[in-house]
Design a protein around this motif. Structure first.
Motif, PDB file in Angstrom:
ATOM      1  N   GLY A  19       0.866  -1.310   0.095  1.00  0.00           N
ATOM      2  CA  GLY A  19       0.116   0.120   0.147  1.00  0.00           C
ATOM      3  C   GLY A  19       0.926   1.195   0.097  1.00  0.00           C
ATOM      4  N   GLU A  20       0.516   2.264   0.746  1.00  0.00           N
ATOM      5  CA  GLU A  20       0.971   3.497   0.930  1.00  0.00           C
ATOM      6  C   GLU A  20       2.470   3.494   1.324  1.00  0.00           C
ATOM      7  OE1 GLU A  20      -0.611   5.314   5.090  1.00  0.00           O
ATOM      8  OE2 GLU A  20      -1.388   6.129   3.296  1.00  0.00           O
ATOM      9  N   ARG A  21       2.996   2.504   2.158  1.00  0.00           N
ATOM     10  CA  ARG A  21       4.308   2.293   2.674  1.00  0.00           C
ATOM     11  C   ARG A  21       5.377   2.142   1.403  1.00  0.00           C
ATOM     12  NH1 ARG A  21       7.315  -2.610   6.107  1.00  0.00           N
ATOM     13  NH2 ARG A  21       8.928  -1.254   6.596  1.00  0.00           N
ATOM     14  N   CYS A  22       4.765   1.698   0.223  1.00  0.00           N
ATOM     15  CA  CYS A  22       5.778   1.768  -0.934  1.00  0.00           C
ATOM     16  C   CYS A  22       5.650   3.123  -1.725  1.00  0.00           C
ATOM     17  CB  CYS A  22       5.356   0.663  -1.802  1.00  0.00           C
ATOM     18  SG  CYS A  22       6.330   0.700  -3.408  1.00  0.00           S
ATOM     19  N   ARG A  23       6.548   3.927  -1.854  1.00  0.00           N
ATOM     20  CA  ARG A  23       6.390   5.206  -2.255  1.00  0.00           C
ATOM     21  C   ARG A  23       6.275   5.301  -3.737  1.00  0.00           C
ATOM     22  NH1 ARG A  23      10.834  10.119  -2.205  1.00  0.00           N
ATOM     23  NH2 ARG A  23      11.751   8.569  -3.598  1.00  0.00           N
ATOM     24  N   SER A  24       6.984   4.348  -4.415  1.00  0.00           N
ATOM     25  CA  SER A  24       7.135   4.303  -5.912  1.00  0.00           C
ATOM     26  C   SER A  24       7.392   3.016  -6.323  1.00  0.00           C
ATOM     27  CB  SER A  24       7.957   5.370  -6.541  1.00  0.00           C
ATOM     28  OG  SER A  24       9.423   4.952  -6.522  1.00  0.00           O
ATOM     29  N   PHE A  25       6.898   2.674  -7.571  1.00  0.00           N
ATOM     30  CA  PHE A  25       7.042   1.352  -8.299  1.00  0.00           C
ATOM     31  C   PHE A  25       7.556   1.769  -9.844  1.00  0.00           C
ATOM     32  CE2 PHE A  25       4.861  -1.647 -11.435  1.00  0.00           C
ATOM     33  CZ  PHE A  25       6.125  -2.319 -11.547  1.00  0.00           C
ATOM     34  N   THR A  26       8.660   1.395 -10.120  1.00  0.00           N
ATOM     35  CA  THR A  26       9.285   1.590 -11.447  1.00  0.00           C
ATOM     36  C   THR A  26       9.251   0.236 -12.174  1.00  0.00           C
ATOM     37  OG1 THR A  26      10.720   3.644 -10.887  1.00  0.00           O
ATOM     38  CG2 THR A  26      11.139   2.570 -12.885  1.00  0.00           C
ATOM     39  N   ALA A  27       8.539  -0.052 -13.467  1.00  0.00           N
ATOM     40  CA  ALA A  27       8.907  -1.040 -14.288  1.00  0.00           C
ATOM     41  C   ALA A  27       9.792  -1.033 -15.160  1.00  0.00           C
ATOM     42  CB  ALA A  27       7.501  -1.525 -14.891  1.00  0.00           C
ATOM     43  N   VAL A  28      11.002  -1.730 -15.427  1.00  0.00           N
ATOM     44  CA  VAL A  28      11.972  -1.772 -16.040  1.00  0.00           C
ATOM     45  C   VAL A  28      12.086  -2.868 -16.909  1.00  0.00           C
ATOM     46  CG1 VAL A  28      14.627  -1.562 -16.110  1.00  0.00           C
ATOM     47  CG2 VAL A  28      13.349  -0.783 -14.266  1.00  0.00           C
ATOM     48  N   GLY A  29      11.683  -2.459 -18.152  1.00  0.00           N
ATOM     49  CA  GLY A  29      11.435  -3.824 -19.061  1.00  0.00           C
ATOM     50  C   GLY A  29      10.697  -4.933 -18.799  1.00  0.00           C
ATOM     51  N   ALA A  30       9.585  -4.356 -18.144  1.00  0.00           N
ATOM     52  CA  ALA A  30       8.994  -5.541 -17.067  1.00  0.00           C
ATOM     53  C   ALA A  30       8.284  -6.415 -18.064  1.00  0.00           C
ATOM     54  CB  ALA A  30       8.127  -4.445 -16.267  1.00  0.00           C
ATOM     55  N   ALA A  31       7.696  -7.807 -17.368  1.00  0.00           N
ATOM     56  CA  ALA A  31       7.017  -8.702 -18.214  1.00  0.00           C
ATOM     57  C   ALA A  31       5.733  -8.359 -17.261  1.00  0.00           C
ATOM     58  CB  ALA A  31       7.537 -10.021 -17.742  1.00  0.00           C
ATOM     59  N   GLY A  32       4.712  -9.396 -17.477  1.00  0.00           N
ATOM     60  CA  GLY A  32       3.482  -9.183 -17.124  1.00  0.00           C
ATOM     61  C   GLY A  32       2.383  -8.292 -17.833  1.00  0.00           C
ATOM     62  N   PHE A  33       2.554  -7.981 -19.172  1.00  0.00           N
ATOM     63  CA  PHE A  33       1.748  -7.405 -19.965  1.00  0.00           C
ATOM     64  C   PHE A  33       1.032  -8.263 -21.118  1.00  0.00           C
ATOM     65  CE2 PHE A  33       4.467  -4.174 -18.548  1.00  0.00           C
ATOM     66  CZ  PHE A  33       3.544  -2.800 -18.378  1.00  0.00           C
ATOM     67  N   GLY A  34       0.939  -9.399 -20.629  1.00  0.00           N
ATOM     68  CA  GLY A  34       0.059 -10.465 -21.509  1.00  0.00           C
ATOM     69  C   GLY A  34       0.423 -10.546 -23.024  1.00  0.00           C
ATOM     70  N   PRO A  35      -0.408 -10.266 -23.981  1.00  0.00           N
ATOM     71  CA  PRO A  35      -0.109 -10.340 -25.408  1.00  0.00           C
ATOM     72  C   PRO A  35       0.675  -9.499 -25.875  1.00  0.00           C
ATOM     73  CG  PRO A  35      -2.587  -9.521 -24.894  1.00  0.00           C
ATOM     74  CD  PRO A  35      -1.867  -9.965 -23.703  1.00  0.00           C
ATOM     75  N   LEU A  36       1.175  -8.267 -25.263  1.00  0.00           N
ATOM     76  CA  LEU A  36       1.999  -7.307 -25.532  1.00  0.00           C
ATOM     77  C   LEU A  36       3.603  -7.841 -25.445  1.00  0.00           C
ATOM     78  CD1 LEU A  36       0.836  -4.135 -24.224  1.00  0.00           C
ATOM     79  CD2 LEU A  36       0.293  -4.877 -26.382  1.00  0.00           C
ATOM     80  N   HIS A  37       3.644  -8.904 -24.864  1.00  0.00           N
ATOM     81  CA  HIS A  37       4.992  -9.503 -24.524  1.00  0.00           C
ATOM     82  C   HIS A  37       5.262 -10.748 -25.638  1.00  0.00           C
ATOM     83  CE1 HIS A  37       8.277 -10.631 -21.493  1.00  0.00           C
ATOM     84  NE2 HIS A  37       8.156 -11.796 -22.406  1.00  0.00           N
ATOM     85  N   ASN A  38       6.479 -10.334 -26.147  1.00  0.00           N
ATOM     86  CA  ASN A  38       7.212 -10.960 -27.333  1.00  0.00           C
ATOM     87  C   ASN A  38       7.831 -12.349 -26.742  1.00  0.00           C
ATOM     88  OD1 ASN A  38       7.823 -11.743 -29.873  1.00  0.00           O
ATOM     89  ND2 ASN A  38       9.987 -10.803 -29.543  1.00  0.00           N
TER      90      ASN A  38
END
Length: 299
Positions: free
Chosen positions: A140-159
């Motif tokens: 929750g709010e304890r995490c200030r920020s999340f940065t996705a770096v070349g991240a997976a988990g985008f379903g059909p967008l992932h090659n």
């Protein structure tokens, strides 16, 4: 760019890894009910006043995915880089089909390592992006920020990258390294000049220690699905030549997905860089990432 410590990057690869690790501390947190299974972390203390930074590596990886950026990030804040259970030096987790059994172990480890009221930033590379997104949602709010770096988990967008080979351990070292170099060329790095002895050493040692089969999780939509549950500020950084991104136009669709959740969130596409962007273009990556962290601090 200012760094917390100097490393001789021309040293033998194993020495480089050992030297970076030696500049920090190796820590463990326990998971599962037997109180024996350990998750390994590496910590480099940085200036006070900023939330600690948690780094999660990609599939079949370890903390060494971040090795080129750690000296500069440790000049910015305290850095904690994990070995996700089932990878690197961490103990087994079995063969989960989803991220659900994995993320709580990481979240619990962070809670064990930080004070109760300490906030933190988290970044996840590739498969680690899925894990980091779910950790951010859990905290929750304890995490200030999340940065996705070349991240997976985008379903059909992932090659789904084809052609990766697992070398026969009976081969000679040079033959094994040649196969890993080819795999780096196919999946991780866009420029042949980036496939140096350190990259091959890191990739080989990570693959040899990998036990968690993360591909199914990476190919899922687990990151997109959890985004609405994240209270933290979000952002993304991709290499324009990231083969898993499936082309710059498709990477742009990831920007649209993130900004549909948080309009105007920072998102950078770095030219002439592949999937393992923190290794191939560390200076450009650091410029973008530290700018993201400063943006989140100002919001």
């Amino acid at each position: 760019m200012k760094t917390a410590f100097e490393i001789e990057w021309q040293a033998p690869p194993a020495n480089i890894v050992a030297n970076v690790a030696a500049k920090g501390r190796r820590l463990t947190t326990l998971f599962n009910q037997n109180d024996r299974d350990a998750m390994v972390w590496h910590r480099w203390d940085g200036p006070a006043g900023q939330p600690h930074l948690i780094l999660l590596h990609g599939g079949w990886g370890s903390w060494t995915h971040w090795i080129k950026c750690i000296p500069a990030l440790a000049a910015h804040t305290t850095v904690l880089a994990a070995d996700i259970p089932g990878m690197g030096d961490s103990d087994e987790i079995g063969h989960p089909d989803t991220i659900d059994p994995v993320a709580p172990l990481i979240a619990s480890g962070i809670s064990d390592l930080l004070e109760n009221d300490e906030r933190y930033d988290i970044a996840g590379f590739s498969f680690g992006g899925v894990a980091a997104a779910h950790v951010a949602a859990l905290h929750g709010e304890r995490c200030r920020s999340f940065t996705a770096v070349g991240a997976a988990g985008f379903g059909p967008l992932h090659n789904a990258v084809a052609g990766i080979k697992v070398p026969d351990p009976r081969l000679e070292d040079d033959e094994i390294n040649a196969i890993h170099a080819r795999n780096l060329d196919i999946l991780m790095l866009a420029r042949e000049s980036s496939i140096d002895p350190l990259a091959i050493h890191i990739h080989r040692t990570n693959i040899e220690r990998g036990r968690l089969r993360s591909r199914r999780i990476s190919m899922s939509s687990a990151l997109v699905d959890i985004l609405p549950n994240i209270e933290a500020r979000i952002g993304g950084i991709w290499g324009a030549l990231d083969i898993t991104g499936n082309g710059e136009a498709t990477i742009e669709k990831r920007r649209e997905i993130l900004r549909a959740c948080q309009p105007g969130c920072p998102f950078d596409i770095i030219e002439n860089a592949g999937h393992w962007i923190m290794y191939e273009a560390p200076d450009a990556f650091l410029d973008a990432f530290i700018r993201h962290l400063d943006h989140h601090a100002a919001v």
